[in-house]
Design a protein around this motif. Structure first.
Motif, PDB file in Angstrom:
ATOM      1  N   HIS A  21       0.840  -1.188   0.000  1.00 27.02           N
ATOM      2  CA  HIS A  21       0.000   0.000   0.000  1.00 27.02           C
ATOM      3  C   HIS A  21       0.883   1.248   0.000  1.00 27.02           C
ATOM      4  O   HIS A  21       1.960   1.269   0.592  1.00 27.02           O
ATOM      5  N   ASP A  22       0.420   2.260  -0.673  1.00 25.17           N
ATOM      6  CA  ASP A  22       1.077   3.572  -0.693  1.00 25.17           C
ATOM      7  C   ASP A  22       2.525   3.528  -1.169  1.00 25.17           C
ATOM      8  O   ASP A  22       3.379   4.246  -0.681  1.00 25.17           O
ATOM      9  N   VAL A  23       2.808   2.641  -2.126  1.00 28.26           N
ATOM     10  CA  VAL A  23       4.120   2.608  -2.759  1.00 28.26           C
ATOM     11  C   VAL A  23       3.974   3.317  -4.098  1.00 28.26           C
ATOM     12  O   VAL A  23       3.163   2.909  -4.924  1.00 28.26           O
ATOM     13  N   PRO A  24       4.727   4.394  -4.309  1.00 26.27           N
ATOM     14  CA  PRO A  24       4.598   5.139  -5.559  1.00 26.27           C
ATOM     15  C   PRO A  24       4.919   4.262  -6.774  1.00 26.27           C
ATOM     16  O   PRO A  24       5.850   3.453  -6.748  1.00 26.27           O
ATOM     17  N   ALA A  25       4.153   4.435  -7.818  1.00 19.17           N
ATOM     18  CA  ALA A  25       4.334   3.650  -9.045  1.00 19.17           C
ATOM     19  C   ALA A  25       5.724   3.851  -9.626  1.00 19.17           C
ATOM     20  O   ALA A  25       6.323   2.899 -10.137  1.00 19.17           O
ATOM     21  N   PHE A  26       6.270   5.061  -9.525  1.00 18.73           N
ATOM     22  CA  PHE A  26       7.593   5.315 -10.090  1.00 18.73           C
ATOM     23  C   PHE A  26       8.659   4.480  -9.383  1.00 18.73           C
ATOM     24  O   PHE A  26       9.643   4.066  -9.994  1.00 18.73           O
ATOM     25  N   LEU A  27       8.462   4.184  -8.110  1.00 17.60           N
ATOM     26  CA  LEU A  27       9.432   3.380  -7.370  1.00 17.60           C
ATOM     27  C   LEU A  27       9.436   1.931  -7.867  1.00 17.60           C
ATOM     28  O   LEU A  27      10.491   1.328  -8.063  1.00 17.60           O
ATOM     29  N   ILE A  28       8.248   1.391  -8.109  1.00 18.83           N
ATOM     30  CA  ILE A  28       8.139   0.039  -8.651  1.00 18.83           C
ATOM     31  C   ILE A  28       8.710  -0.004 -10.072  1.00 18.83           C
ATOM     32  O   ILE A  28       9.440  -0.929 -10.435  1.00 18.83           O
ATOM     33  N   THR A  29       8.405   1.018 -10.856  1.00 19.04           N
ATOM     34  CA  THR A  29       8.914   1.091 -12.229  1.00 19.04           C
ATOM     35  C   THR A  29      10.437   1.156 -12.238  1.00 19.04           C
ATOM     36  O   THR A  29      11.100   0.429 -12.988  1.00 19.04           O
ATOM     37  N   GLU A  30      10.996   2.001 -11.394  1.00 17.82           N
ATOM     38  CA  GLU A  30      12.451   2.138 -11.325  1.00 17.82           C
ATOM     39  C   GLU A  30      13.100   0.835 -10.843  1.00 17.82           C
ATOM     40  O   GLU A  30      14.127   0.406 -11.384  1.00 17.82           O
ATOM     41  N   PHE A  31      12.512   0.191  -9.846  1.00 20.26           N
ATOM     42  CA  PHE A  31      13.017  -1.089  -9.352  1.00 20.26           C
ATOM     43  C   PHE A  31      12.993  -2.131 -10.468  1.00 20.26           C
ATOM     44  O   PHE A  31      13.942  -2.892 -10.642  1.00 20.26           O
ATOM     45  N   THR A  32      11.914  -2.135 -11.236  1.00 20.54           N
ATOM     46  CA  THR A  32      11.787  -3.090 -12.340  1.00 20.54           C
ATOM     47  C   THR A  32      12.828  -2.820 -13.421  1.00 20.54           C
ATOM     48  O   THR A  32      13.474  -3.749 -13.917  1.00 20.54           O
ATOM     49  N   GLU A  33      13.011  -1.557 -13.771  1.00 24.05           N
ATOM     50  CA  GLU A  33      13.957  -1.210 -14.829  1.00 24.05           C
ATOM     51  C   GLU A  33      15.408  -1.455 -14.428  1.00 24.05           C
ATOM     52  O   GLU A  33      16.201  -1.955 -15.224  1.00 24.05           O
TER      53      GLU A  33
END
Length: 71
Positions: A21-33
């Motif tokens: 919950h409340d994890v910014p999408a950009f953080l997940i995107t950056e982690f994935t990239e």
């Protein structure tokens, strides 16, 4: 009422669903990239499992040193 504590064997595989919950999408995107794609061949599940495992092992290390210093 007494609490019951159950100890699980470290050999057992324990699977559960994880909701963040409340994890910014950009953080997940950056982690994935930066992590998942190059090091885990796109396997987000394996990357998060490894991340959690490393955090827990570091926590054990820190706790053992804090206990040693306090003693």
């Amino acid at each position: 009422m007494k609490k019951k504590t159950m100890v699980l064997s470290t050999e057992e595989k324990l699977a559960f669903d994880l909701t963040m919950h409340d994890v910014p999408a950009f953080l997940i995107t950056e982690f994935t990239e930066k992590i998942v794609s190059p090091y885990y061949n796109g396997n987000l599940n394996a990357a998060i499992q490894d991340l959690i495992s490393k955090v827990l092992s570091e926590q054990d290390y820190v706790h053992s040193h804090i206990t040693h210093i306090r003693g």
